[in-house]
Design an enzyme around this catalytic site. Structure first.
Site, PDB file in Angstrom:
ATOM      1  N   GLU A  70      52.725  70.313 -48.410  1.00 42.33           N
ATOM      2  CA  GLU A  70      53.788  71.055 -48.784  1.00 42.33           C
ATOM      3  C   GLU A  70      53.516  71.162 -50.498  1.00 42.33           C
ATOM      4  O   GLU A  70      54.637  71.426 -50.913  1.00 42.33           O
ATOM      5  CB  GLU A  70      55.133  70.266 -48.456  1.00 42.33           C
ATOM      6  CG  GLU A  70      55.736  70.072 -47.000  1.00 42.33           C
ATOM      7  CD  GLU A  70      56.764  69.240 -46.890  1.00 42.33           C
ATOM      8  OE1 GLU A  70      57.733  69.709 -47.176  1.00 42.33           O
ATOM      9  OE2 GLU A  70      56.541  67.947 -46.559  1.00 42.33           O
ATOM     10  N   SER A  76      59.188  70.603 -44.068  1.00 40.70           N
ATOM     11  CA  SER A  76      59.345  72.086 -44.258  1.00 40.70           C
ATOM     12  C   SER A  76      58.745  72.827 -43.004  1.00 40.70           C
ATOM     13  O   SER A  76      58.328  73.898 -43.059  1.00 40.70           O
ATOM     14  CB  SER A  76      58.226  72.614 -45.449  1.00 40.70           C
ATOM     15  OG  SER A  76      58.755  72.238 -46.552  1.00 40.70           O
ATOM     16  N   SER A 128      66.597  77.978 -51.930  1.00 38.64           N
ATOM     17  CA  SER A 128      66.989  77.024 -51.336  1.00 38.64           C
ATOM     18  C   SER A 128      68.226  76.755 -50.957  1.00 38.64           C
ATOM     19  O   SER A 128      69.238  77.238 -51.380  1.00 38.64           O
ATOM     20  CB  SER A 128      66.290  75.833 -52.119  1.00 38.64           C
ATOM     21  OG  SER A 128      64.884  75.642 -52.363  1.00 38.64           O
TER      22      SER A 128
END
Length: 300
Positions: free
Chosen positions: A13, A142, A271
């Site tokens: 990530e 993720s 986000s």
């Protein structure tokens, strides 16, 4: 105060972490802090690059970032940092351990099993979970190497793919419902967000590409809201989280299930945590201020 924004790292990530770090640097209050971007390229960087900072604002994701190792190093160096401590970070990174603790604590979660090799795949037990299932790295994030598996014949490849990223793989019951996420800040739940991915599930493209998913504050009915809030806060406490975390859930027929816990939620422009905070008029810069404030109080 010198605030080091730590990003990058060595996990799968890394690129997402760099996006989070850049966004954090852009939104920190330049009048309050001397901001020092710190990009980690290898494990040894953490000791070399943090010696002159007063506070570490972590924008890391995945292994050696979200799993408690960086937090432990910073504690050893006596440098305060943002968010959860080493124990909580490690527990939440390990999805199997997260679920074991939640099940022990009476918090509803999807059924699951884990394997460490192709030879360990037990098709009878997977059949008991019922197809489709999700196959994912046990300590990944993720949605990297996460596969939605609809048939027995697809299991082996999905497990192989996940084993490229971790030495343990989770096979999880598929709960067909509405996905929500519950950000927790300083022991209080912020507005709940609904997640409507454009694909079959909230995969890496949905999470980080513009337009990959519709994400919006949702008003749940009173009874469901109370149950979701209780489950989110119980999860936060059972796993010994502190300062902030994000609890992901699925709701099927008005019944919520905890999916997983993010101890270092993404902090990019797309986000979820900043979107939720904005719902109670906390902008991104103010949210970062609060994370620093609560983290310093916690570490004292």
């Amino acid at each position: 105060m010198k605030v080091g924004v730590i990003m990058g790292g060595i996990s799968s990530e890394r690129e997402i972490s760099l996006q989070s770090g850049k966004s954090v640097v852009e939104n920190l209050d330049k009048n309050k802090y001397e901001i020092i971007p710190i990009v980690l390229n290898e494990k040894e960087d953490i000791i070399k690059k943090v010696k002159d900072i007063d506070f570490a604002l972590l924008a890391l994701h995945g292994k050696f970032g979200e799993d408690g190792n960086v937090q432990a190093v910073l504690q050893t160096l006596d440098i305060p940092y943002s968010g959860c401590g080493p124990l909580s970070s490690g527990l939440c990174m390990d999805k199997d351990m997260t679920k074991r603790i939640l099940a022990w604590g009476g918090v509803r979660t999807a059924k699951w099993l884990t394997v460490t090799s192709i030879e360990e795949i037990n098709y009878s037990k997977i059949q008991e979970l019922g197809y489709p299932v999700f196959v994912k790295p046990n300590s990944g994030g993720s949605s990297v190497a996460t596969t939605f598996v609809e048939r027995k014949e697809e299991i082996e490849k999905a497990v192989k793919d996940a084993l490229e990223y971790d030495n343990e793989v989770m096979v999880e019951e598929y709960i067909q419902g509405d996905e929500i996420t519950c950000p927790i800040l300083n022991n209080k739940m912020l507005p709940v967000l609904a997640i409507k991915p454009k694909g079959k599930f909230f995969d890496i493209e949905s999470k980080y590409e513009d337009g990959g998913a519709d994400e919006f504050i949702v008003k749940l009915n009173d009874d469901l809201h109370k149950e979701v809030e209780k489950m989110a806060l119980d999860t936060y406490k059972l796993l010994k989280c502190s300062v902030y975390s994000r609890i992901d859930m699925l709701v099927k027929n008005n019944v919520p299930y905890v999916l997983e816990v993010n101890t270092l939620p993404g902090m990019t422009k797309n986000s979820l945590f900043p979107k939720s905070a904005l719902g109670i008029d906390i902008n991104f810069s103010e949210l970062l201020d609060l994370i620093i404030k609560y983290s310093l109080e916690e570490k004292r």
